[in-house]
Write a protein that holds these residues in place. Structure first.
Motif, PDB file in Angstrom:
ATOM      1  N   CYS A   1       0.737  -1.255  -0.067  1.00  0.00           N
ATOM      2  CA  CYS A   1       0.018   0.593   0.081  1.00  0.00           C
ATOM      3  C   CYS A   1       0.568   1.484   0.213  1.00  0.00           C
ATOM      4  O   CYS A   1       2.270   1.164   0.500  1.00  0.00           O
ATOM      5  N   GLY A   2       0.157   2.307  -0.147  1.00  0.00           N
ATOM      6  CA  GLY A   2       0.979   3.573   0.298  1.00  0.00           C
ATOM      7  C   GLY A   2       0.195   4.600   0.101  1.00  0.00           C
ATOM      8  O   GLY A   2      -1.085   4.393   0.543  1.00  0.00           O
ATOM      9  N   CYS A   3       0.681   6.339   0.349  1.00  0.00           N
ATOM     10  CA  CYS A   3      -0.504   6.818   0.661  1.00  0.00           C
ATOM     11  C   CYS A   3       0.636   8.863   0.531  1.00  0.00           C
ATOM     12  O   CYS A   3       1.124   8.281   0.376  1.00  0.00           O
ATOM     13  N   SER A   4      -0.058   8.883   0.174  1.00  0.00           N
ATOM     14  CA  SER A   4       0.057  11.260   0.355  1.00  0.00           C
ATOM     15  C   SER A   4      -0.911  11.184   1.295  1.00  0.00           C
ATOM     16  O   SER A   4      -1.716  11.026   1.661  1.00  0.00           O
ATOM     17  N   LEU A   5       0.537  12.733   2.016  1.00  0.00           N
ATOM     18  CA  LEU A   5       0.076  12.999   3.424  1.00  0.00           C
ATOM     19  C   LEU A   5       0.191  14.577   3.306  1.00  0.00           C
ATOM     20  O   LEU A   5       1.556  14.838   2.737  1.00  0.00           O
ATOM     21  N   PHE A   6      -0.364  15.350   4.197  1.00  0.00           N
ATOM     22  CA  PHE A   6       0.004  16.900   3.565  1.00  0.00           C
ATOM     23  C   PHE A   6      -0.805  17.407   4.342  1.00  0.00           C
ATOM     24  O   PHE A   6      -1.400  17.668   5.898  1.00  0.00           O
ATOM     25  N   TRP A   7       0.612  19.060   4.562  1.00  0.00           N
ATOM     26  CA  TRP A   7       0.065  19.537   5.874  1.00  0.00           C
ATOM     27  C   TRP A   7      -0.351  20.644   5.482  1.00  0.00           C
ATOM     28  O   TRP A   7      -0.680  20.953   4.468  1.00  0.00           O
ATOM     29  N   ASP A   8      -0.212  21.315   6.143  1.00  0.00           N
ATOM     30  CA  ASP A   8      -1.798  23.087   5.846  1.00  0.00           C
ATOM     31  C   ASP A   8      -0.803  24.120   5.171  1.00  0.00           C
ATOM     32  O   ASP A   8      -1.439  24.403   3.928  1.00  0.00           O
ATOM     33  N   ASP A   9       0.845  23.707   5.782  1.00  0.00           N
ATOM     34  CA  ASP A   9       1.007  24.705   4.706  1.00  0.00           C
ATOM     35  C   ASP A   9       1.776  24.674   3.823  1.00  0.00           C
ATOM     36  O   ASP A   9       2.606  24.595   2.864  1.00  0.00           O
ATOM     37  N   GLY A  10       1.431  23.394   2.790  1.00  0.00           N
ATOM     38  CA  GLY A  10       2.141  23.035   1.067  1.00  0.00           C
ATOM     39  C   GLY A  10       2.764  21.801   1.810  1.00  0.00           C
ATOM     40  O   GLY A  10       2.847  21.503   0.413  1.00  0.00           O
ATOM     41  N   LYS A  11       3.229  21.316   2.998  1.00  0.00           N
ATOM     42  CA  LYS A  11       4.432  20.232   2.876  1.00  0.00           C
ATOM     43  C   LYS A  11       3.542  19.367   2.079  1.00  0.00           C
ATOM     44  O   LYS A  11       2.140  18.866   2.853  1.00  0.00           O
ATOM     45  N   LEU A  12       4.157  18.371   1.659  1.00  0.00           N
ATOM     46  CA  LEU A  12       3.689  16.783   1.220  1.00  0.00           C
ATOM     47  C   LEU A  12       4.798  15.574   1.546  1.00  0.00           C
ATOM     48  O   LEU A  12       5.598  16.316   1.545  1.00  0.00           O
ATOM     49  N   ALA A  13       4.116  15.145   1.635  1.00  0.00           N
ATOM     50  CA  ALA A  13       5.052  13.345   1.835  1.00  0.00           C
ATOM     51  C   ALA A  13       4.452  12.301   0.808  1.00  0.00           C
ATOM     52  O   ALA A  13       2.811  12.323   0.797  1.00  0.00           O
ATOM     53  N   THR A  14       4.536  11.070   1.028  1.00  0.00           N
ATOM     54  CA  THR A  14       4.334   9.955   0.474  1.00  0.00           C
ATOM     55  C   THR A  14       5.101   8.878   1.081  1.00  0.00           C
ATOM     56  O   THR A  14       6.844   8.680   0.955  1.00  0.00           O
ATOM     57  N   PHE A  15       4.736   7.696   0.900  1.00  0.00           N
ATOM     58  CA  PHE A  15       5.334   6.441   1.567  1.00  0.00           C
ATOM     59  C   PHE A  15       4.587   5.291   0.560  1.00  0.00           C
ATOM     60  O   PHE A  15       3.617   5.331   0.066  1.00  0.00           O
ATOM     61  N   TYR A  16       5.375   4.697   0.397  1.00  0.00           N
ATOM     62  CA  TYR A  16       5.025   3.606  -0.011  1.00  0.00           C
ATOM     63  C   TYR A  16       5.606   2.081   0.428  1.00  0.00           C
ATOM     64  O   TYR A  16       6.428   2.124   0.280  1.00  0.00           O
ATOM     65  N   CYS A  17       5.092   0.767   0.564  1.00  0.00           N
ATOM     66  CA  CYS A  17       5.415  -0.564   1.671  1.00  0.00           C
ATOM     67  C   CYS A  17       5.414  -1.723   0.765  1.00  0.00           C
ATOM     68  O   CYS A  17       3.653  -1.524   0.466  1.00  0.00           O
ATOM     69  N   SER A  18       5.673  -2.255   0.849  1.00  0.00           N
ATOM     70  CA  SER A  18       5.204  -3.999   0.272  1.00  0.00           C
ATOM     71  C   SER A  18       6.043  -4.961   0.741  1.00  0.00           C
ATOM     72  O   SER A  18       7.306  -5.100   0.611  1.00  0.00           O
TER      73      SER A  18
END
Lengths: 357, 357
Positions: free
Chosen positions: B224-241
């Motif tokens: 699975c994987g995911c994108s993550l967001f902060w209010d100030d525009g920061k972004l993160a992604t992760f993927y694991c399998s």
């Protein structure tokens, strides 16, 4: 095959044209014959800035370059919104077309360009230079290794660089009427290409853009990302931004192996290029260090691109060969995915099927 | 501070307990006092397989370890569904708790564990070993460098490994009643932690899982994987399998610099560890090779974890110090994000606000 040179003409004095003019100079079977800009002054300035030989013809219009009967190839570094007009005109003048990326504003426009090239029997290629780096073929060998790499499972690409504030204000890539894709077209194009390259150009079935892309006041994309899905469970992600430090990571993961590099678009050096692999069949110890592959490169990757394009043009000119179809096919698939990502972004990160927009 | 040893007891004979039992042996201020399993035979087998000293007490139940008055710390490598029961019991017996990840089935259960630890004035820490690698502090220095790194913009983490088919059939991490998070809890936990680490433990506002996670027949997550967001525009992604070749990439991008490593969870070697950085203020040439940082490591990272835990326990035992709150706080934030990602996956990739599930 004869010894004659392939004659290039450049229309537009964009910064990227400097790189290509140098590449043409370094290519044994190519020569720069003419440069045209919207004014003779701009064209002269380009020639002077790039130390062009006095034999290079200087034209004060794009049309004049297209009308020069000695020119075989038109290199088009113009803003994307001008690609349709000038690429079609070039093809109609029986010139081979080397077109900067993103290829077009959408696949409908690109198809008009490709049809014009096909009808006029001229070669088409987009300016994705890293495809021509000798490293790319070596990477392909690893990805094709059914044992060491296995079956492709996922691809993850990142391409970011931080632009200066004057870029954000004045560069064509931030103007909606010139390059409406912004960072997605300029640098996301490379990420999409890397994903298609790893997937052997099998198109993903659908894409879902990350929400909250960063847009400028005109709505042009400055940062965005996307996840892409195939029916067989393969997944890819990419992220591109004009607002972050230079990062160019490509990670391709298979069932048995991983390919990784951190300079996939513009190699760190021109003298040698690297990528790393690891495979469950490589690591015999409990400390499985990745395997670093170094490839000496005699010439920059853009020279390899001009060489390949010139080779194809010579084959057409001298042997009556058909244009090579794989290059326009790659451009078209990249554009199809680009269009789908743009549509998903425009629709607030809805699922978009590739090839339906 | 006195010279007395901190006495560890292990409940459960999981594979990861082998690593911790070795780490305790290598830690100057810690000693393994007892091992308990559900049967005396299993505990004896664990002791024999790991060459434990004959002085280590062998118990045929978890309760017996908890009731041993000489034990200070209980290390709990049990399946996640058993964490609530045994961690709370351990705390109630005034034992400090070193708990394997994922910490709990959800933040409600984790809060019950943390409250039990707080009420009984015992230290809590989860088993995220890489946090204790000396490299992690060095990476933090770079991320805190306002010039070289600048402001955090995005984080991208990947952790995959290919398991054998018997793992998919029999490992606890693929059983919904034992470890309902599957790959998300087992390895996605590390990705989430790396994102929080890079973001200075500021929680993202919302998460959106990638669609089409791979599940096994019981519905347990394998990829699975995911994108993550902060209010100030920061972004993160992760993927694991669990289904792809070993890959452990962490990329942190700021306005001025990038941090990158490809062995963030389990370092390639125990003798030295590396990470690379690049910064627009580092590269003076046109060929901006990344800067590789090598840190000699005298001890494996799990030893550093046991040392840090033992240090805190000694301070509490001998100086009457309060338990260190940063470790349970990190666990709780990681669990909050984990819960949000799981909720987004369960809801077909809907947007989920962190802290609302």
């Amino acid at each position: 095959m004869g010894d004659s040179m392939v004659h290039f003409g450049i229309i537009g004095a964009a910064k990227i044209a400097q790189k290509i003019s140098r590449a043409i100079a370094l290519t044994p079977n190519a020569t720069l014959l003419a440069v045209g800009s919207r004014s003779i002054e701009k064209a002269l300035k380009f020639a002077s800035n790039n130390g062009l030989s006095s034999e290079v013809k200087i034209y004060g219009s794009y049309e004049a370059v297209l009308d020069d009967p000695d020119i075989d190839v038109i290199y088009i570094p113009l803003p994307t919104s001008l690609h349709l007009r000038w690429a079609v005109l070039a093809a109609e003048k029986k010139k081979h077309v080397l077109l900067e990326k993103p290829a077009a504003l959408n696949v409908v426009e690109l198809d008009m360009i490709l049809e014009a090239c096909k009808a006029n029997e001229v070669q088409f290629m987009d300016g994705t230079m890293w495809m021509h780096n000798p490293r790319t073929a070596k990477m392909k060998e690893f990805l094709c290794d059914a044992k060491m790499f296995g079956q492709l499972k996922s691809v993850h690409s990142i391409y970011t660089f931080g632009v200066e504030s004057n870029f954000l204000e004045s560069d064509i890539r931030t103007k909606p009427d010139l390059d409406g894709f912004g960072a997605l077209g300029d640098i996301g194009w490379y990420c999409i290409r890397s994903i298609l390259f790893a997937a052997d150009f099998n198109l993903p079935k659908k894409v879902i853009a990350f929400p909250n892309p960063v847009l400028n006041e005109s709505g042009v994309i400055l940062s965005c990302g996307c996840s892409l899905f195939w029916d067989d469970g393969k997944l890819a992600t990419f992220y591109c931004s004009f607002l972050e430090n230079m990062t160019q990571n490509m990670t391709v993961i298979g069932t048995n192996g991983t390919l990784h590099l951190t300079d996939f678009v513009i190699p760190y050096t021109e003298k040698e290029v690297c990528f790393s692999t690891n495979s469950k069949y490589e690591s015999t110890s409990s400390e499985p260090l990745p395997n670093n592959h170094t490839i000496p490169t005699d010439l920059p990757q853009e020279v390899h691109m001009v060489m390949e394009f010139s080779r194809l043009v010579k084959q057409i000119k001298e042997n009556g060969s058909e244009p090579e179809e794989k290059w326009p096919a790659m451009s078209r698939k990249t554009q199809l995915v680009l269009d789908a990502v743009k549509a998903s972004l425009d629709q607030g990160s809805e699922v978009v099927e590739v090839g339906t927009v």
